[in-house]
Write an enzyme that holds these catalytic residues in place. Structure first.
Site, mmCIF file in Angstrom:
data_model
loop_
_atom_site.group_PDB
_atom_site.id
_atom_site.type_symbol
_atom_site.label_atom_id
_atom_site.label_comp_id
_atom_site.label_asym_id
_atom_site.label_seq_id
_atom_site.Cartn_x
_atom_site.Cartn_y
_atom_site.Cartn_z
ATOM 1 C CG ASP A 58 -2.019 -1.032 1.118
ATOM 2 O OD1 ASP A 58 -2.161 -1.618 0.028
ATOM 3 O OD2 ASP A 58 -2.730 -1.260 2.117
ATOM 4 C CG ASP A 66 -1.708 3.986 3.304
ATOM 5 O OD1 ASP A 66 -1.249 2.832 3.159
ATOM 6 O OD2 ASP A 66 -2.920 4.220 3.475
ATOM 7 C CD1 TRP A 71 -10.331 -0.233 2.537
ATOM 8 C CD2 TRP A 71 -11.832 -1.479 3.634
ATOM 9 N NE1 TRP A 71 -9.738 -0.684 3.691
ATOM 10 C CE2 TRP A 71 -10.635 -1.454 4.385
ATOM 11 C CE3 TRP A 71 -12.911 -2.213 4.133
ATOM 12 C CZ2 TRP A 71 -10.482 -2.107 5.598
ATOM 13 C CZ3 TRP A 71 -12.760 -2.877 5.344
ATOM 14 C CH2 TRP A 71 -11.566 -2.812 6.069
ATOM 15 C CD GLU A 79 -7.984 -6.109 -0.824
ATOM 16 O OE1 GLU A 79 -9.152 -5.871 -0.501
ATOM 17 O OE2 GLU A 79 -7.006 -5.599 -0.226
ATOM 18 C CG ASP A 80 -6.739 -7.905 3.039
ATOM 19 O OD1 ASP A 80 -7.957 -8.160 2.882
ATOM 20 O OD2 ASP A 80 -6.343 -7.090 3.890
ATOM 21 C CG MET A 139 -1.635 3.548 7.161
ATOM 22 S SD MET A 139 -3.193 2.716 7.446
ATOM 23 C CE MET A 139 -4.220 4.114 7.632
ATOM 24 C CG HIS A 172 -5.516 7.929 4.193
ATOM 25 N ND1 HIS A 172 -6.580 7.307 3.612
ATOM 26 C CD2 HIS A 172 -4.650 6.939 4.530
ATOM 27 C CE1 HIS A 172 -6.368 5.996 3.595
ATOM 28 N NE2 HIS A 172 -5.215 5.744 4.155
ATOM 29 N NE ARG A 202 -13.841 3.723 4.326
ATOM 30 C CZ ARG A 202 -13.100 2.662 4.618
ATOM 31 N NH1 ARG A 202 -12.336 2.106 3.717
ATOM 32 N NH2 ARG A 202 -13.125 2.150 5.828
HETATM 33 C C1 BGC Z 1 -10.917 -6.730 5.724
HETATM 34 C C2 BGC Z 1 -9.517 -6.658 5.214
HETATM 35 C C3 BGC Z 1 -8.759 -5.623 5.989
HETATM 36 C C4 BGC Z 1 -8.824 -5.947 7.455
HETATM 37 C C5 BGC Z 1 -8.088 -4.962 8.330
HETATM 38 C C6 BGC Z 1 -10.911 -7.007 7.210
HETATM 39 O O1 BGC Z 1 -12.213 -7.009 7.692
HETATM 40 O O2 BGC Z 1 -11.621 -7.746 5.062
HETATM 41 O O3 BGC Z 1 -9.506 -6.353 3.849
HETATM 42 O O4 BGC Z 1 -7.423 -5.586 5.567
HETATM 43 O O5 BGC Z 1 -10.159 -6.001 7.864
HETATM 44 O O6 BGC Z 1 -8.574 -3.670 8.187
#
Ligand code: BGC
Length: 364
Positions: free
Chosen positions: A215, A217, A277, A280-281, A307, A310, A312
């Site tokens: 990312d 930031d 948002w 995906e991770d 971080m 900022h 959203r």
């Molecule tokens: C989200 C992730 C995010 C994590 C921390 C989770 O609920 O699905 O994408 O990285 O929270 O913020």
């Protein structure tokens, strides 16, 4: 005793002749030792060839200048300096860099109070080449790392990232390139798809064998947190200030991570259909786990990072579909990933400190 005199006479003659012969040979080699191009043009050339092939096998005495004359893929480009002979020297074969760089300094002070400028960053990093590329001068890096940053309208954050990361990555003795993947237009943001684009586009530049996904930031607070790949996928941003310097949950794989080409391909890259948002991770984590991989991490101390605060971003609201999608990673991952990636390449700009790739990734 006339016979004896004649023998002596002949011996004397022979000695004198030998002396003349000796002098003649000496004069011949003395004259030949002068470097007279017109007199011995072919000899001079063959002398140079001998020197070059000698350097091929004796690599100790090559200067830094020679390394600077290497072009991107390591072939020597002709270049002469004032007062130097213009010869194309062969590439020096460098020793491998050590597993742990001796240049690391450990914990770093990271703050975002004073803005930084691109000119300042450029001046402070004279060894970073066009497109944000670098390789160590004195040793051969162990990995070729493409750093992929998903991006849209975060120029101030990017400046801080470049300001802090370029010096760190150079101290880590990595061969690297920085790729900022800029989502064109104002449609909903798609982080994972941009990461896939970064993987694919960076490989057009160089045969990278490691990919760091970061990312824009997030700034590491310790340069021992090396931005490289490991035998298992690596999660690098393990203790973020945002989460009180702790992992929010064990499966968390967001922020900054790294994967070798093999690891990335094993999971068919990342999902392309997480718009907005979140999630995906977690999908990426599910992919790794379903292929039997585990997550490698630095210690909480070394993995500290900050971080940049900022609000959203517009067009990046939490994705309400994410929970449903995460629940089905196993069924979707083989058909949604690098094998189904499609996008429109708008521009590739090689800038001083990074390569900016602008893409239209479509919309939900
Ligand atoms: C989200 C992730 C995010 C994590 C921390 C989770 O609920 O699905 O994408 O990285 O929270 O913020």
């Amino acid at each position: 005793m006339p016979a004896d005199f004649s023998l002596l006479h002949r011996i004397c003659k022979l000695v004198v002749l030998l002396c003349f012969f000796h002098i003649a040979v000496t004069v011949f080699f003395y004259v030949r030792s002068f470097d007279i191009p017109l007199a011995f043009p072919h000899k001079r050339q063959s002398h140079n060839n001998t020197t070059q092939s000698g350097l091929d096998t004796h690599t100790v005495s090559t200067s830094r200048t020679e390394w600077n004359t290497q072009n991107e893929e390591g072939t020597a480009a002709p270049q002469s300096e004032p007062g130097q002979k213009s010869v194309t020297e062969p590439r020096k074969s460098l020793e491998k860099c050590p597993e742990t760089s001796p240049l690391l300094v450990g914990p770093l002070r990271v703050e975002f109070n004073n803005p930084v400028s691109l000119e300042q960053i450029k001046d402070e990093n004279p060894n970073v080449q066009l497109g944000g590329r670098f390789k160590p001068k004195d040793c051969e890096a162990l990995q070729k790392v493409a750093i992929i940053i998903p991006f849209r309208k975060r120029d101030e954050h990017l400046k801080f990232w470049l300001y802090y990361l370029h010096p760190i990555l150079q101290r880590q003795q990595l061969e690297y390139g920085v790729y900022v993947i800029n989502q064109d237009g104002d449609e909903t943001f798609n982080r994972a798809k941009l990461l896939n684009v970064g993987y694919q586009e960076s490989l057009k530049d160089k045969d990278y064998n490691c990919f760091v996904f970061s990312d824009v930031d997030l700034i590491p607070m310790d340069d021992r947190n090396t931005y490289k790949c490991f035998s298992q996928p690596r999660h690098l941003s393990v203790s973020m200030d945002k989460f009180g310097f702790r992992l929010p949950y064990n499966q968390y794989f967001g922020g900054v991570s790294s994967m070798s080409k093999g690891q990335y391909l094993k999971i068919n890259g990342f999902p392309n259909n997480y718009w907005g948002w979140g999630g995906e991770d977690d999908d990426i984590y599910n992919r790794l786990a379903s292929k039997g991989m585990t997550i490698s991490r630095p210690s909480g101390d070394i993995g500290k990072c900050r971080m940049i605060r900022h609000n959203r971003d517009k067009q990046n609201d939490p994705n309400p579909q994410r929970f449903d999608r995460i629940a089905h990673t196993k069924e979707t991952m083989n058909k949604d990933g690098i094998n189904s990636l499609s996008y429109k390449l708008m521009s590739v700009e090689k800038l001083d400190l990074f390569t900016k790739i602008t893409v239209d990734v479509g919309k939900p």
